[in-house]
Design an enzyme around this catalytic site. Structure first.
Site, PDB file in Angstrom:
ATOM      1  N   ALA A   1      44.027  35.549  26.552  1.00  0.00           N
ATOM      2  CA  ALA A   1      43.057  36.151  25.573  1.00  0.00           C
ATOM      3  C   ALA A   1      41.952  36.752  26.379  1.00  0.00           C
ATOM      4  CB  ALA A   1      42.590  35.145  24.712  1.00  0.00           C
ATOM      5  N   CYS A   2      41.429  36.157  27.439  1.00  0.00           N
ATOM      6  CA  CYS A   2      40.366  36.645  28.074  1.00  0.00           C
ATOM      7  C   CYS A   2      40.187  36.093  29.709  1.00  0.00           C
ATOM      8  CB  CYS A   2      38.843  35.754  27.644  1.00  0.00           C
ATOM      9  SG  CYS A   2      37.519  36.993  27.215  1.00  0.00           S
TER      10      CYS A   2
ATOM     11  N   LEU B   1      38.601  36.298  33.522  1.00  0.00           N
ATOM     12  CA  LEU B   1      37.281  36.644  34.417  1.00  0.00           C
ATOM     13  C   LEU B   1      37.549  36.072  35.849  1.00  0.00           C
ATOM     14  CD1 LEU B   1      34.120  37.255  34.221  1.00  0.00           C
ATOM     15  CD2 LEU B   1      33.661  34.827  34.019  1.00  0.00           C
TER      16      LEU B   1
ATOM     17  N   GLN C   1      34.860  38.414  43.213  1.00  0.00           N
ATOM     18  CA  GLN C   1      35.769  39.468  42.731  1.00  0.00           C
ATOM     19  C   GLN C   1      36.291  40.408  43.870  1.00  0.00           C
ATOM     20  OE1 GLN C   1      33.797  41.885  39.695  1.00  0.00           O
ATOM     21  NE2 GLN C   1      33.802  40.281  38.191  1.00  0.00           N
TER      22      GLN C   1
ATOM     23  N   LYS D   1      38.941  40.086  45.672  1.00  0.00           N
ATOM     24  CA  LYS D   1      39.532  39.083  46.834  1.00  0.00           C
ATOM     25  C   LYS D   1      40.956  38.869  46.465  1.00  0.00           C
ATOM     26  CE  LYS D   1      35.104  37.693  48.308  1.00  0.00           C
ATOM     27  NZ  LYS D   1      34.226  36.295  47.574  1.00  0.00           N
ATOM     28  N   GLY D   2      41.486  39.535  45.256  1.00  0.00           N
ATOM     29  CA  GLY D   2      42.982  39.175  44.739  1.00  0.00           C
ATOM     30  C   GLY D   2      43.049  37.882  44.079  1.00  0.00           C
TER      31      GLY D   2
ATOM     32  N   ARG E   1      44.182  38.940  40.540  1.00  0.00           N
ATOM     33  CA  ARG E   1      45.881  39.080  40.476  1.00  0.00           C
ATOM     34  C   ARG E   1      46.474  37.854  40.350  1.00  0.00           C
ATOM     35  NH1 ARG E   1      49.834  38.042  43.128  1.00  0.00           N
ATOM     36  NH2 ARG E   1      51.529  39.394  43.181  1.00  0.00           N
TER      37      ARG E   1
ATOM     38  N   GLU F   1      45.700  40.117  25.469  1.00  0.00           N
ATOM     39  CA  GLU F   1      45.116  40.760  24.114  1.00  0.00           C
ATOM     40  C   GLU F   1      44.131  42.134  24.613  1.00  0.00           C
ATOM     41  OE1 GLU F   1      42.841  37.442  22.193  1.00  0.00           O
ATOM     42  OE2 GLU F   1      41.298  39.042  22.081  1.00  0.00           O
TER      43      GLU F   1
HETATM   44  N1  ACO Z   1      37.697  48.834  41.176  1.00  0.00           N
HETATM   45  C1  ACO Z   1      39.085  49.414  41.374  1.00  0.00           C
HETATM   46  N2  ACO Z   1      39.971  48.770  41.241  1.00  0.00           N
HETATM   47  C2  ACO Z   1      39.962  47.323  40.871  1.00  0.00           C
HETATM   48  C3  ACO Z   1      38.607  46.698  40.748  1.00  0.00           C
HETATM   49  C4  ACO Z   1      37.441  47.691  41.186  1.00  0.00           C
HETATM   50  N3  ACO Z   1      36.164  47.076  40.757  1.00  0.00           N
HETATM   51  N4  ACO Z   1      38.596  45.627  40.411  1.00  0.00           N
HETATM   52  C5  ACO Z   1      40.232  45.462  40.406  1.00  0.00           C
HETATM   53  N5  ACO Z   1      40.870  46.556  40.693  1.00  0.00           N
HETATM   54  C6  ACO Z   1      42.335  46.771  40.783  1.00  0.00           C
HETATM   55  C7  ACO Z   1      42.778  46.945  42.393  1.00  0.00           C
HETATM   56  O1  ACO Z   1      43.874  47.398  42.102  1.00  0.00           O
HETATM   57  C8  ACO Z   1      42.892  45.574  42.763  1.00  0.00           C
HETATM   58  O2  ACO Z   1      43.543  45.353  43.907  1.00  0.00           O
HETATM   59  P1  ACO Z   1      43.132  45.692  45.414  1.00  0.00           P
HETATM   60  O3  ACO Z   1      41.858  44.951  45.644  1.00  0.00           O
HETATM   61  O4  ACO Z   1      44.325  45.364  46.369  1.00  0.00           O
HETATM   62  O5  ACO Z   1      42.783  46.993  45.465  1.00  0.00           O
HETATM   63  C9  ACO Z   1      43.330  44.869  41.697  1.00  0.00           C
HETATM   64  O6  ACO Z   1      42.763  45.360  40.619  1.00  0.00           O
HETATM   65  C10 ACO Z   1      43.366  43.132  41.585  1.00  0.00           C
HETATM   66  O7  ACO Z   1      42.171  42.994  42.026  1.00  0.00           O
HETATM   67  P2  ACO Z   1      41.368  41.317  42.320  1.00  0.00           P
HETATM   68  O8  ACO Z   1      40.646  41.153  43.449  1.00  0.00           O
HETATM   69  O9  ACO Z   1      42.703  40.500  42.170  1.00  0.00           O
HETATM   70  O10 ACO Z   1      40.732  41.069  40.749  1.00  0.00           O
HETATM   71  P3  ACO Z   1      39.389  40.348  40.554  1.00  0.00           P
HETATM   72  O11 ACO Z   1      39.553  39.024  41.056  1.00  0.00           O
HETATM   73  O12 ACO Z   1      38.165  41.259  41.238  1.00  0.00           O
HETATM   74  O13 ACO Z   1      39.491  40.307  39.025  1.00  0.00           O
HETATM   75  C11 ACO Z   1      38.783  41.155  36.743  1.00  0.00           C
HETATM   76  C12 ACO Z   1      39.700  41.362  38.049  1.00  0.00           C
HETATM   77  C13 ACO Z   1      39.324  39.605  36.217  1.00  0.00           C
HETATM   78  C14 ACO Z   1      39.299  42.085  35.715  1.00  0.00           C
HETATM   79  C15 ACO Z   1      37.528  41.159  37.187  1.00  0.00           C
HETATM   80  O14 ACO Z   1      37.229  42.511  37.397  1.00  0.00           O
HETATM   81  C16 ACO Z   1      36.475  40.551  35.984  1.00  0.00           C
HETATM   82  O15 ACO Z   1      36.365  39.288  35.877  1.00  0.00           O
HETATM   83  N6  ACO Z   1      35.861  41.479  35.436  1.00  0.00           N
HETATM   84  C17 ACO Z   1      34.883  41.188  34.312  1.00  0.00           C
HETATM   85  C18 ACO Z   1      35.619  40.650  33.142  1.00  0.00           C
HETATM   86  C19 ACO Z   1      36.505  41.442  32.611  1.00  0.00           C
HETATM   87  O16 ACO Z   1      36.469  42.850  32.363  1.00  0.00           O
HETATM   88  N7  ACO Z   1      37.696  40.896  32.196  1.00  0.00           N
HETATM   89  C20 ACO Z   1      38.971  41.701  31.705  1.00  0.00           C
HETATM   90  C21 ACO Z   1      38.408  41.598  30.292  1.00  0.00           C
HETATM   91  S1  ACO Z   1      40.095  42.258  29.404  1.00  0.00           S
HETATM   92  C22 ACO Z   1      40.945  40.808  28.798  1.00  0.00           C
HETATM   93  O17 ACO Z   1      40.020  39.687  28.801  1.00  0.00           O
HETATM   94  C23 ACO Z   1      42.216  40.664  27.977  1.00  0.00           C
END
Ligand code: ACO
Ligand code: ZN
Length: 286
Positions: free
Chosen positions: A149-150, A152, A158, A160-161, A164, A184
């Site tokens: 659903a959500c 974060l 953020q 750092k993988g 993923r 969602e």
């Molecule tokens: N800019 C460009 N690419 C990005 C970015 C960014 N800021 N953030 C993630 N990515 C892409 C990249 O391809 C990245 O891989 P890489 O770092 O090897 O290039 C890949 O996504 C995975 O990145 P992670 O480091 O694993 O992701 P992170 O831990 O930063 O979490 C998340 C991603 C959860 C979406 C985070 O940005 C977040 O919490 N955002 C705020 C809340 C949000 O928007 N949540 C999603 C709402 S939708 C829903 O909930 C269904």
């Protein structure tokens, strides 16, 4: 009575402290109105209770016994754990978690009724306890077959993988349920970027696990869906975005170019963490 911030949705907290980090919120979250006047809001990193007065926070810290999210530990591998919480049972924690995550989520309405959700909190563990990195929520029953659903990752963690890892975990649960799942909608920009990256990787990874070239080009969307728990629709979109679908003799065939494979190898080398499915101890909600 709704306060003015809730109506106008103006960002209401200036800074929050959580564990050893101080972060600046991105969006409005319905914390009590008096919190808006405070220059720093203190959040207990273990129970997620928030305080706008330092003295109250200190008193809380001296009494708070929690060292990990309440709920069942369903995964542990090296220093990473997942805890499963039930919105109906671990209500106070889930409410605080909802408030905290709303600070970084704009497009989601905060659900006040937590009962229909399960929460999967990911932690990094050391001698002091299990420190929250991020979480995702999941409906106990989803009519649309959403498996998340959500999601974060706390901003200090953020890129750092960990996002993923959370996404992979959500699909590992779907595999155990023998279901295909999708997040969602709508996704945030960051959500979409992260999912696109995950989908591409999971699909290419599966295709490369088929050693014979013929098996790869003959792989069907259903076959990929069965192996990855990703929905056929998300698979087709991803293959299309990757440029891996070629129109040939009146039908679409799968073709992984060298460029796609090289891109995949480049990104997979970067991974600091992956979920080991054999460390999950979980039975689906019933
Ligand atoms: N800019 C460009 N690419 C990005 C970015 C960014 N800021 N953030 C993630 N990515 C892409 C990249 O391809 C990245 O891989 P890489 O770092 O090897 O290039 C890949 O996504 C995975 O990145 P992670 O480091 O694993 O992701 P992170 O831990 O930063 O979490 C998340 C991603 C959860 C979406 C985070 O940005 C977040 O919490 N955002 C705020 C809340 C949000 O928007 N949540 C999603 C709402 S939708 C829903 O909930 C269904
Ligand atoms: Zn506490």
């Amino acid at each position: 009575t709704q306060n003015i911030h809730e109506i106008s949705r103006v960002k209401n907290l200036s800074r929050v402290q959580i564990g050893q980090y101080e972060v600046e919120p991105w969006y409005f979250s319905p914390y009590p109105p008096e919190f808006s006047d405070s220059s720093l809001v203190y959040i207990c990193e273990f129970c997620l209770c928030a305080y706008h007065k330092e003295i109250c926070f200190r008193r809380h810290r001296s009494k708070c016994k929690l060292r990990h999210p309440p709920g069942k530990e369903i995964y542990r591998n090296k220093d990473i754990s997942f805890f499963e919480l039930d919105g109906r049972i671990q209500k106070p924690y889930c409410r605080w978690l909802g408030l905290l995550s709303k600070l970084f989520l704009d497009h989601k309405t905060l659900y006040y009724d937590m009962d229909p959700f399960l929460f999967y909190v990911m932690t990094q563990n050391d001698e002091y306890g299990c420190h929250i990195l991020g979480y995702f929520s999941k409906e106990k029953e989803s009519l649309e077959n959403y498996n998340l659903a959500c999601i974060l990752t706390l901003p200090q963690h953020q890129r750092k993988g960990y996002g993923r890892l959370l996404i992979q975990f959500s699909y590992e649960l779907s595999k155990i349920e023998k279901k295909n799942g999708s997040p969602e909608k709508p996704l945030s920009d960051l959500g979409l970027l992260s999912y696109r990256a995950y989908w591409s990787e999971a699909i290419v990874d599966y295709l490369l696990s088929l050693k014979r070239m013929d098996d790869r080009s003959a792989a069907s969307v259903e076959q990929i869906a069965a192996a990855t728990a990703i929905t056929p629709l998300d698979i087709v979109h991803t293959l299309n975005t990757l440029g891996a679908l070629k129109y040939y003799r009146n039908e679409f065939v799968l073709h992984l170019s060298d460029a796609i494979i090289e891109g995949f190898i480049r990104t997979s080398k970067k991974h600091r963490h992956v979920i080991d499915p054999s460390c999950i101890q979980w039975t689906p909600y019933s």
